[in-house]
Design a protein around this motif. Structure first.
Motif, PDB file in Angstrom:
ATOM      1  N   SER A  45      12.214  16.133 -28.708  1.00 13.59           N
ATOM      2  CA  SER A  45      11.427  16.903 -27.742  1.00 13.59           C
ATOM      3  C   SER A  45      11.290  16.120 -26.449  1.00 13.59           C
ATOM      4  O   SER A  45      11.533  14.909 -26.398  1.00 13.59           O
ATOM      5  N   GLY A  47       8.483  15.556 -25.063  1.00 13.18           N
ATOM      6  CA  GLY A  47       7.344  14.667 -25.264  1.00 13.18           C
ATOM      7  C   GLY A  47       7.762  13.331 -25.853  1.00 13.18           C
ATOM      8  O   GLY A  47       7.273  12.278 -25.442  1.00 13.18           O
ATOM      9  N   SER A 112       4.285  19.080 -30.166  1.00 13.14           N
ATOM     10  CA  SER A 112       3.754  20.103 -29.273  1.00 13.14           C
ATOM     11  C   SER A 112       2.752  20.939 -30.063  1.00 13.14           C
ATOM     12  O   SER A 112       2.801  20.989 -31.289  1.00 13.14           O
ATOM     13  N   THR A 145       1.409  17.500 -27.219  1.00 11.62           N
ATOM     14  CA  THR A 145       1.850  17.925 -25.900  1.00 11.62           C
ATOM     15  C   THR A 145       1.610  19.424 -25.726  1.00 11.62           C
ATOM     16  O   THR A 145       1.393  20.138 -26.686  1.00 11.62           O
ATOM     17  N   ASP A 147       3.872  21.543 -24.629  1.00 12.23           N
ATOM     18  CA  ASP A 147       5.147  22.262 -24.591  1.00 12.23           C
ATOM     19  C   ASP A 147       5.031  23.597 -25.316  1.00 12.23           C
ATOM     20  O   ASP A 147       4.454  23.688 -26.393  1.00 12.23           O
ATOM     21  N   ASP A 152      10.366  24.154 -25.963  1.00 13.87           N
ATOM     22  CA  ASP A 152      10.874  23.443 -27.127  1.00 13.87           C
ATOM     23  C   ASP A 152      12.290  23.917 -27.469  1.00 13.87           C
ATOM     24  O   ASP A 152      13.182  23.111 -27.710  1.00 13.87           O
TER      25      ASP A 152
END
Length: 161
Positions: A45, A47, A112, A145, A147, A152
């Motif tokens: 990801s 993140g 996320s 996060t 996201d 994603d």
């Protein structure tokens, strides 16, 4: 067709996508994915990539972190059999296992909000894992996060290209 012709939920989604395009968020995501590939490491990801670049890499450069293992797997329960039923092994895979110069070990999980909700057994696997590493004195950090599902999915697509 105009935005006003759409039902409220579709209009909100379309406005969100238009705003993201206007800000260039799509481009920044693809730029981040390209930069992530350049590191020679795989990130599940954005993140994970941002945590690695912003936290881990600088600390490795200064020697504060001496070892970084990505996606370490830990066996929570080995495979087995019970009363004729085959039981598969249950594992917990973290995002990073960090060893610091002072001997401290830290496990880092970057998720996320969307993925955290979708992995229904995550909370259980995390709890069992924490109970196993508590006696070892390891630290655990979870980073959540913002996201979205779309971001994603786009990251995964860009990472495969």
């Amino acid at each position: 067709m105009e935005l006003s012709d759409l039902p409220p939920w579709a209009r909100a989604q379309a406005e969100k996508q238009l705003a993201r395009r206007a800000k260039g968020a799509g481009n920044s995501l693809s730029a981040a994915a390209k930069a992530a590939k350049a590191t020679g490491r795989e990130f599940d990801s954005r993140g994970e990539y941002e945590f690695y670049i912003g936290t881990i890499a600088p600390k490795m450069a200064t020697g504060e972190i001496v070892k970084c293992e990505q996606h370490p797997r830990f066996v929570l329960f080995p495979e087995g059999e019970y009363d004729g039923i085959k039981l598969r092994a249950i594992r917990y895979t973290a995002d990073f296992r960090l060893e610091y110069a002072d001997g401290t070990v830290e496990i880092v999980e970057v998720k996320s909000k969307f993925v955290r909700r979708m992995q229904r057994d995550y909370h259980i696997r995390r709890r069992i894992f924490l109970e196993q590493v508590r006696p070892l004195g390891w630290k655990f950090r979870e980073i959540i996060t913002a996201d979205s599902k779309e971001e994603d999915a786009q990251w995964r697509k860009l990472a495969k290209e």
